[in-house]
Structures are given as C-alpha cells and as structure tokens.
Design a protein around this motif. Structure first.
Motif, PDB file in Angstrom:
ATOM      1  N   CYS A 166       4.482   2.599  -4.675  1.00 58.57           N
ATOM      2  CA  CYS A 166       4.482   3.577  -3.587  1.00 58.57           C
ATOM      3  C   CYS A 166       4.436   2.868  -2.230  1.00 58.57           C
ATOM      4  O   CYS A 166       5.145   3.236  -1.294  1.00 58.57           O
ATOM      5  CB  CYS A 166       3.293   4.520  -3.747  1.00 58.57           C
ATOM      6  N   LEU A 192       7.162   3.044   0.812  1.00 62.69           N
ATOM      7  CA  LEU A 192       6.758   3.444   2.164  1.00 62.69           C
ATOM      8  C   LEU A 192       7.176   2.388   3.191  1.00 62.69           C
ATOM      9  O   LEU A 192       7.585   2.722   4.308  1.00 62.69           O
ATOM     10  CB  LEU A 192       5.243   3.647   2.228  1.00 62.69           C
ATOM     11  N   VAL A 225      -0.279   1.560   5.297  1.00 59.00           N
ATOM     12  CA  VAL A 225       0.705   1.738   4.230  1.00 59.00           C
ATOM     13  C   VAL A 225       0.008   1.823   2.873  1.00 59.00           C
ATOM     14  O   VAL A 225       0.293   2.718   2.063  1.00 59.00           O
ATOM     15  CB  VAL A 225       1.739   0.594   4.244  1.00 59.00           C
ATOM     16  N   ALA A 237      -0.328   5.047   0.505  1.00 60.83           N
ATOM     17  CA  ALA A 237       0.242   4.878  -0.833  1.00 60.83           C
ATOM     18  C   ALA A 237      -0.755   5.302  -1.907  1.00 60.83           C
ATOM     19  O   ALA A 237      -0.379   5.941  -2.898  1.00 60.83           O
ATOM     20  CB  ALA A 237       0.673   3.435  -1.049  1.00 60.83           C
TER      21      ALA A 237
END
Length: 240
Positions: free
Chosen positions: A123, A127, A226, A230
């Motif tokens: 993830c 991103l 991030v 995530a």
C-alpha cells in the motif's frame, strides 16, 4: 510484566538473537539513494545472493516466455533488460526480506505479522506513486514492510509479555502501542527505530518506523505520512 522500562541499550544488546539483516537489502537501499550508481553495481549486489539471483532469473524467464522467443534467461543483465532495473531491484528487496522473515530464529511468530507487514508495504509503495513530492516507491515498500519490526523483537525476546500486551489491547480497546507502553514502558515503534538505526538504514526509514503511529510528530518527513496512511488503508480494506 517487565519490572522497568526497556532501554535502547537493552534492545541492542539482544540483536545477536535476531536474524542478520540482509546485507543485499542495505546495499540496494544505498543504491537507491545514489543517482550516480550504475547497473553493474546493482547486479554485483544481487549476484552475491544465490537465492535472490535465482528468483530474479526465474521471474525474467517467465516474462521472456510470455513476450519473446528467448528460451531462458541465464544472467542478471539480460533479466534486467527484460523486466527493468526497478523491477529487478524490487524482487531482490522483497526476496531478501523474505529470507529475513522466514528465519527459524523467530519461532511461533503470529502468521498475521508478515501478512500485515506486506499489506502495508504494498500500500505504501502504491501511495508513493501518487504523492506530489518525489518519493521512491521501493523505499516506501521497505518502510511498510519494516514498520512493525519492533514487534518482531518483542515476540523474539519477551513472547509472554508481548502476548499480554496484545490481550490488553483487545480487552481495553486501545492501540497496541499504548498497551506495549503499559507492559514494557516503551512501544514497538521506538524499539523498531532503535533497530533501524543500528542496522544503518536511511533516516527516512528510521522516522517512518518511529512515528507511524504518530505522524503529526514528524510532519516534515513525507515517508512517515505515507506509511501511516498505508497502515490505515490496509486495515480499513483488510488487505492482509
């Protein structure tokens, strides 16, 4: 319960009881941060690890079967030309960490640990491709994979107390980091950051591990945001 708060010295004193952090992963991370590094250097890193080499060549051979008339791929240079340098590097990173994760020095690790780590890593990697500021998706992948590395340490050296923390988190409906602070006097994010510093990982990785539960404390470090987002997304979407 631990009688007193765990300290950095206590944590680092036990690093010999953990599997060695893959040398090739550290070398590849260094190559990511060096814009002048060339393919020959990266290939040399990978070639020193027979497991990673085999996986890269296998992946490239399957790609060749689908897209070209090449019967097989026998060297990393050809593999890179077929699937791209970034993809070769990604396979090497994940393979190296896979060997680290499967080390038998950490028995009875809950199966959901690595499933969650991989979900957050993937993830975070996705991103990183969509943020306006430049951020390397490969490093975001590793940041996500390692964000809970402190839990690995707790499970290895204080398994009973770690189970208590997990049970406390569930019973009181609180975040695992708060339960760990009650049991150990420190949480897995801080322990993980100490380990990351000891292994010589880049500062952005150290910060993302340390503050993934407290992104507001590191607003100047994009990787922290991030990884934090995530983790929220991977939990909400049940990506694991």
């Amino acid at each position: 319960m631990i009688a007193h708060s765990l300290t950095q010295n206590q944590v680092l004193a036990h690093t010999a009881g953990l599997p060695a952090f893959p040398l090739v992963v550290g070398q590849i991370l260094e190559s990511l941060e060096d814009p002048e590094i060339n393919l020959n250097v990266l290939v040399d890193f990978i070639a020193h690890d027979p497991v990673i080499t085999a996986r890269v060549l296998s992946f490239a051979s399957r790609a060749a079967d689908r897209t070209t008339n090449i019967a097989g791929v026998r060297d990393i240079y050809t593999a890179t030309s077929l699937i791209g340098m970034n993809h070769v590097r990604e396979i090497a990173l994940v393979s190296g960490l896979g060997q680290f994760a499967n080390n038998k020095m950490i028995p009875n690790l809950p199966a959901d640990y690595w499933r969650h780590s991989v979900a957050v890593g993937v993830c975070a990697q996705e991103l990183a491709l969509h943020v306006t500021s430049p951020i390397l998706s490969d490093i975001a992948l590793i940041a996500g994979l390692l964000h809970d590395i402190g839990q690995l340490w707790l499970h290895r050296f204080y398994p009973d107390e770690f189970r208590q923390a997990r049970a406390l988190s569930t019973a009181q409906s609180i975040g695992i980091e708060f339960a760990e602070q009650q049991v150990f006097g420190v949480d897995h994010a801080q322990i993980g950051a100490w380990l990351a510093e000891y292994w010589g990982l880049p500062g952005s990785l150290v910060s993302s591990i340390r503050y993934h539960h407290q992104p507001d404390a590191a607003l100047n470090e994009l990787m922290v945001s991030v990884v934090s987002v995530a983790e929220v997304l991977s939990n909400a979407l049940d990506l694991a």
